[in-house]
Design a protein around this motif. Sequence first.
Motif, PDB file in Angstrom:
ATOM      1  N   VAL A  40       1.391 -11.407   6.173  1.00 49.21           N
ATOM      2  CA  VAL A  40       1.416 -10.289   5.227  1.00 49.21           C
ATOM      3  C   VAL A  40       0.495 -10.605   4.057  1.00 49.21           C
ATOM      4  CG1 VAL A  40       2.832  -8.851   3.714  1.00 49.21           C
ATOM      5  CG2 VAL A  40       3.794  -9.733   5.861  1.00 49.21           C
ATOM      6  N   ALA A  41      -0.415  -9.699   3.780  1.00 47.41           N
ATOM      7  CA  ALA A  41      -1.306  -9.831   2.624  1.00 47.41           C
ATOM      8  C   ALA A  41      -1.039  -8.677   1.674  1.00 47.41           C
ATOM      9  CB  ALA A  41      -2.765  -9.819   3.076  1.00 47.41           C
ATOM     10  N   THR A  42      -1.137  -8.933   0.377  1.00 47.70           N
ATOM     11  CA  THR A  42      -0.996  -7.872  -0.623  1.00 47.70           C
ATOM     12  C   THR A  42      -2.210  -7.907  -1.538  1.00 47.70           C
ATOM     13  OG1 THR A  42       0.246  -9.337  -2.098  1.00 47.70           O
ATOM     14  CG2 THR A  42       1.522  -7.962  -0.590  1.00 47.70           C
ATOM     15  N   ALA A  43      -2.624  -6.747  -1.985  1.00 43.02           N
ATOM     16  CA  ALA A  43      -3.774  -6.639  -2.887  1.00 43.02           C
ATOM     17  C   ALA A  43      -3.722  -5.286  -3.572  1.00 43.02           C
ATOM     18  CB  ALA A  43      -5.085  -6.811  -2.127  1.00 43.02           C
ATOM     19  N   ALA A  44      -4.605  -5.105  -4.546  1.00 39.41           N
ATOM     20  CA  ALA A  44      -4.592  -3.888  -5.360  1.00 39.41           C
ATOM     21  C   ALA A  44      -5.174  -2.692  -4.633  1.00 39.41           C
ATOM     22  CB  ALA A  44      -5.357  -4.125  -6.659  1.00 39.41           C
ATOM     23  N   ASN A  45      -6.025  -2.917  -3.621  1.00 37.15           N
ATOM     24  CA  ASN A  45      -6.654  -1.798  -2.944  1.00 37.15           C
ATOM     25  C   ASN A  45      -7.047  -2.182  -1.523  1.00 37.15           C
ATOM     26  OD1 ASN A  45      -9.297  -3.104  -3.071  1.00 37.15           O
ATOM     27  ND2 ASN A  45      -9.257  -2.558  -5.245  1.00 37.15           N
ATOM     28  N   GLN A  46      -7.526  -1.207  -0.783  1.00 41.92           N
ATOM     29  CA  GLN A  46      -7.854  -1.425   0.621  1.00 41.92           C
ATOM     30  C   GLN A  46      -9.009  -2.395   0.793  1.00 41.92           C
ATOM     31  OE1 GLN A  46      -8.505   2.398   2.398  1.00 41.92           O
ATOM     32  NE2 GLN A  46      -6.324   2.851   2.580  1.00 41.92           N
ATOM     33  N   ALA A  47     -10.016  -2.304  -0.056  1.00 41.73           N
ATOM     34  CA  ALA A  47     -11.171  -3.188   0.070  1.00 41.73           C
ATOM     35  C   ALA A  47     -10.751  -4.653  -0.044  1.00 41.73           C
ATOM     36  CB  ALA A  47     -12.208  -2.845  -0.986  1.00 41.73           C
TER      37      ALA A  47
END
Length: 481
Positions: free
Chosen positions: A447-454
Motif C-alpha cells: 500500500v502506497a499513499t501520496a497527495a496525488n496520482q502522479a
Amino acid sequence: MTTRTLLAALQQHEYNWPRFSQWYQRHQGQDPRIEPADWTVKLRLVSAISSTLFFVPQLVALRLALGLLAPAEGTLRQGWQTLARLKLAWLRRRGLVVLGIAGSYAKTSTKHIMAYLLEEQLSVCATPKSINTPLGISQVIWRQLKSDHQLLIIELGEYYQGDVAQLAALVRPDYGVVTPVGRQHLERMGSLDQVAATIGELVEYFAGRPDRLAVHQANRGWFGGEGSHVQSDTHPGKGSQSYVWYGEGDGDVEGDGDVDSGKADGDGDAPPDWTVNRPEVSARGTEFVVRQAAGEKDNRASHKSWQVFTPLYGAHQAINTLPSFWLAGRLGLDQAAVAKRCRTLPYLERRHYPTFAENEVLILDNSYNTNPDSWPASRRLLEQLPAERRIVITAGFLELGDQAETLNRQLGRDLAGVAEYLGLIETPWADAICQGFTAAGGQASHVATAANQAQLLESLRATIIPKSLILFEGGWQEQYG
C-alpha cells in the motif's frame, strides 16, 4: 493556498460555501495545487471582485464576491431559462423530441452513448460533458440547439430535493430514462431515501405516460409498484409495472458486490423489457446479446434480439446502450443499425477509459467518480480482464457523510480480493481503506499513499510488470493536489 487553488476548489463544490469551507478546513496547512476546470464567466467575476478586496483575508474576499454576485446571478439565471423555454417551444412545433435522463450514476455515459448511436439516423444535440444544471442546460439550448436538430438529450442533475422536478418543468421531456439510484451526494441529500425521492421526481413527471419512461432494473425497489419505497399522492407506485424496465438478463452481469448496496427491496423477479444477456469481456471490449422481450406494451407477439459488440469495457456499459435501442424503436428508427454502430462506440472520458501502454500494460481511467453501488462494475472488470498484476489507485468513496468510514473500509476489503497493490490518495478515509485491505489479507507493504496520482504512480512504478492492469478508481482527484 494560492488564489487559483481556492477558486478551483470553490468551483468544484458548485460555489456551495459550507461544503467549500469543509474542504478548506481539511486542507488547511497544506499546499494543494489545483487549476480551475473551466474559467467560466462566474468564476472570472468571482476572481475579479475578490481581487479588488485585497485588504481582507482571502476567504472573506471570496465570500463577499459571491454575495455581491448573487442578486445579478439570480436575474441572469431567470433570463437564460426564459430564453430556453421560448426556443424549445418554437423547435417543438418543428418536431423536436426531448429526452431527459436522471439517476445517481451512469447518466453521462448513457447520454453520450445514446447521442452517438442515434446520430447516424437523427440530428442529435446533447448537453456536453456533465452539464446538468438549469443555467448550464439553458445556455446549451440557446447556444447549441439548432433548428435542424431532431433530438435533444438532457442530463438532469440532482443535488438537492426539487432539482429534477425543476429541470423537468424547464425542458418538459417527451421521453425519460432513470439510471440506477445509488449512494451519491449523501452529504448533501442526507439519506438514500432522499436521493431516490429526488430522482423519482422524473418518475412522477411521467406518471400519466409510463410507456415513455425507461427505468433501470436496479430501481425496482424504489419505483416498482405496490410496496415500493418512493410514493406520493400523484405517484403512489401503483401500475408502475407499465414503465419500460431495462437491465440484466440471464446470468450475472453486474457482479454481486460485497459492499452492501443499500438498495430498497422490491419486485426483482419481474423480467425487464430490455436486457443484456451473456456478456463476455475481453481486452477487445464487450460482446453481448440485446433482447427485447415479447409483451403488450408495443403489441409484439415475440421477442427480438441483436448480437452486439462494443469496444467499451463491462456489462454495465452494455446495459447503458439499452435506452438507445428502446428509444430507436419508439421513434421508428432502425434498431439493427444501432446494434451495428455499437461496434465503433468511442471510449468515454474518465469512465473506464483505456490506455494501452508499452509491455502490454493496460491502464483504465475510471477517475470521474465512484460510489458503493457503481464500484462492483469496476471490481468485475478487474476479475474479468487478463493481467499478471493488478494495481488500483483511488481516493475512495466521497460524499457519504457518516457512512464514509464504514463503506471505505469495506472498499478496502473488496480491493484485497482483486488487487495485489494499492495506491491511496491522502484523504480523511485513506486509513479506513488501508485497514480494510490488510484485514482481508492484503499486504501493508503493498500500500502506497501520496497527495496525488502522479506521486502514487512514481511510488508504484517499480511494481508495474509486463501485462499489468492499472485502475484509477474514482475520486475527483483534483481536490487532493
